[in-house]
Design an enzyme around this catalytic site. Structure first.
Site, PDB file in Angstrom:
ATOM      1  N   LEU A 148       0.685  -1.023  -0.124  1.00 56.93           N
ATOM      2  CA  LEU A 148      -0.110   0.080   0.021  1.00 56.93           C
ATOM      3  C   LEU A 148       0.868   1.394   0.023  1.00 56.93           C
ATOM      4  O   LEU A 148       1.988   0.911   0.455  1.00 56.93           O
ATOM      5  CB  LEU A 148      -1.110  -0.110   1.205  1.00 56.93           C
ATOM      6  CG  LEU A 148      -1.920  -1.213   1.385  1.00 56.93           C
ATOM      7  CD1 LEU A 148      -2.562  -1.071   2.648  1.00 56.93           C
ATOM      8  CD2 LEU A 148      -2.863  -0.976   0.287  1.00 56.93           C
ATOM      9  N   SER A 149       0.379   2.340  -0.179  1.00 55.37           N
ATOM     10  CA  SER A 149       1.136   3.736  -0.247  1.00 55.37           C
ATOM     11  C   SER A 149       1.866   3.910   0.952  1.00 55.37           C
ATOM     12  O   SER A 149       2.923   4.290   1.007  1.00 55.37           O
ATOM     13  CB  SER A 149       0.343   4.608  -0.822  1.00 55.37           C
ATOM     14  OG  SER A 149      -0.830   5.104   0.040  1.00 55.37           O
ATOM     15  N   GLU A 150       1.322   3.252   1.992  1.00 53.82           N
ATOM     16  CA  GLU A 150       1.584   3.783   3.496  1.00 53.82           C
ATOM     17  C   GLU A 150       1.222   2.542   4.406  1.00 53.82           C
ATOM     18  O   GLU A 150       0.113   1.950   4.317  1.00 53.82           O
ATOM     19  CB  GLU A 150       1.218   4.702   4.039  1.00 53.82           C
ATOM     20  CG  GLU A 150       1.618   6.250   3.228  1.00 53.82           C
ATOM     21  CD  GLU A 150       3.049   6.358   3.279  1.00 53.82           C
ATOM     22  OE1 GLU A 150       3.859   6.022   3.853  1.00 53.82           O
ATOM     23  OE2 GLU A 150       3.512   7.379   2.401  1.00 53.82           O
ATOM     24  N   THR A 151       2.301   2.200   5.119  1.00 53.20           N
ATOM     25  CA  THR A 151       2.074   1.373   6.386  1.00 53.20           C
ATOM     26  C   THR A 151       2.630   2.235   7.719  1.00 53.20           C
ATOM     27  O   THR A 151       3.613   2.675   7.671  1.00 53.20           O
ATOM     28  CB  THR A 151       2.759  -0.020   6.465  1.00 53.20           C
ATOM     29  OG1 THR A 151       2.272  -0.842   5.139  1.00 53.20           O
ATOM     30  CG2 THR A 151       2.361  -0.766   7.538  1.00 53.20           C
ATOM     31  N   ILE A 169       9.007   7.466   5.586  1.00 51.96           N
ATOM     32  CA  ILE A 169       8.858   8.972   5.371  1.00 51.96           C
ATOM     33  C   ILE A 169       8.621   9.830   6.501  1.00 51.96           C
ATOM     34  O   ILE A 169       8.519   9.069   7.422  1.00 51.96           O
ATOM     35  CB  ILE A 169       7.852   9.410   4.079  1.00 51.96           C
ATOM     36  CG1 ILE A 169       6.457   8.733   4.600  1.00 51.96           C
ATOM     37  CG2 ILE A 169       8.041   8.602   2.696  1.00 51.96           C
ATOM     38  CD1 ILE A 169       5.267   9.395   3.973  1.00 51.96           C
TER      39      ILE A 169
END
Length: 265
Positions: free
Chosen positions: A44-47, A68
């Site tokens: 996914l784009s973020e965890t 990030i």
């Protein structure tokens, strides 16, 4: 080692909209390589990874390829998990992050992020590079952490077909494309192929830059925004000087358990 995992659609009133984020609560930090492997596996784009309790957590965010410094939708999703799964009934949480303390509070059926403001500075030298990368020449180019490409109309933003290799080659992490909205104050899209995310569906951190820009341009502190990706998302924003409020709804898509080999922890 068994770990709980939640997948939550953030900035969405229902599943299959907004931006999906994985949230993994931890009792202690695992090795960085393990966290990155989990984020890569989730794809996914973020965890978001959380360690803490009693309304006070440390939070880290990882894309499939990199850690990030700030992520809005995964923070919103993390707050939803705290309020609804870990500490049911809580209405405010503090996340300690690389970008400083971040508070999230319940606001009716929405959750409101309290994030740092990142107003952009003019960057006219980037106009040609942005025009080549986006396939459309912005009327204005600005920059903070990311480039902000200001277009004339919502339709221009919606129909962009960027050259992702050229976007990735720019000297900023990402590109935010924005324009006035037809039924909202402004629209945006967010491209970050340098971190393995060609287009992020709904991006809280981009609004740390969008909110001060549009607040100054429109002369109003409270703003309603849409991110016009294929999934789409709605954001209720407020310019508070050195901070911005970014609010939205969440919908849980799944809850499960992941297994990490003991040697990886």
């Amino acid at each position: 080692m068994k770990l709980r995992l939640f997948q939550v659609d953030a900035f969405a009133s229902r599943v299959f909209g907004g931006n999906p984020a994985a949230v993994v609560p931890l009792e202690r930090w695992l090795e960085d390589a393990t966290l990155q492997s989990i984020a890569s596996e989730n794809n996914l784009s973020e965890t978001a990874f959380l360690v803490g309790g009693d309304g006070d957590y440390h939070i880290r965010w990882m894309t499939p390829t990199n850690e990030i410094d700030l992520c809005g939708h995964a923070t919103l999703a993390s707050a939803w998990v705290v309020f609804n799964e870990i500490e049911k009934g809580r209405t405010e949480v503090l996340f300690r992050s690389q970008s400083g303390p971040l508070r999230v509070s319940a606001d009716g059926d929405r959750l409101a992020l309290d994030f740092p403001s990142r107003p952009p500075d003019p960057a006219p030298a980037a106009l040609d590079a942005l025009a080549g990368a986006l396939g459309s020449r912005p009327r204005e180019a600005l920059a903070s952490r990311d480039y902000l490409a200001v277009l004339e109309t919502e339709d221009e933003v919606r129909t962009l077909a960027p050259d992702m290799a050229r976007v990735a080659a720019l000297d900023r992490m990402a590109v935010i494309a924005t324009a006035p909205g037809r039924d909202c104050d402004f629209v945006s899209r967010f491209f970050v192929p340098s971190l393995g995310i060609p287009e992020d569906p709904v991006t809280g951190s981009a609004h740390c830059t969008l909110v001060p820009y549009w607040s100054a341009r429109l002369g109003k502190a409270r703003l309603f925004a849409r991110q016009v990706s294929a999934r789409g998302g709605e954001l209720w924003c407020e310019d508070r000087g050195d901070r911005v409020s970014i609010a939205g709804r969440c919908a849980k898509y799944l809850e499960g358990t992941i297994e990490v080999p003991s040697g990886e922890a």
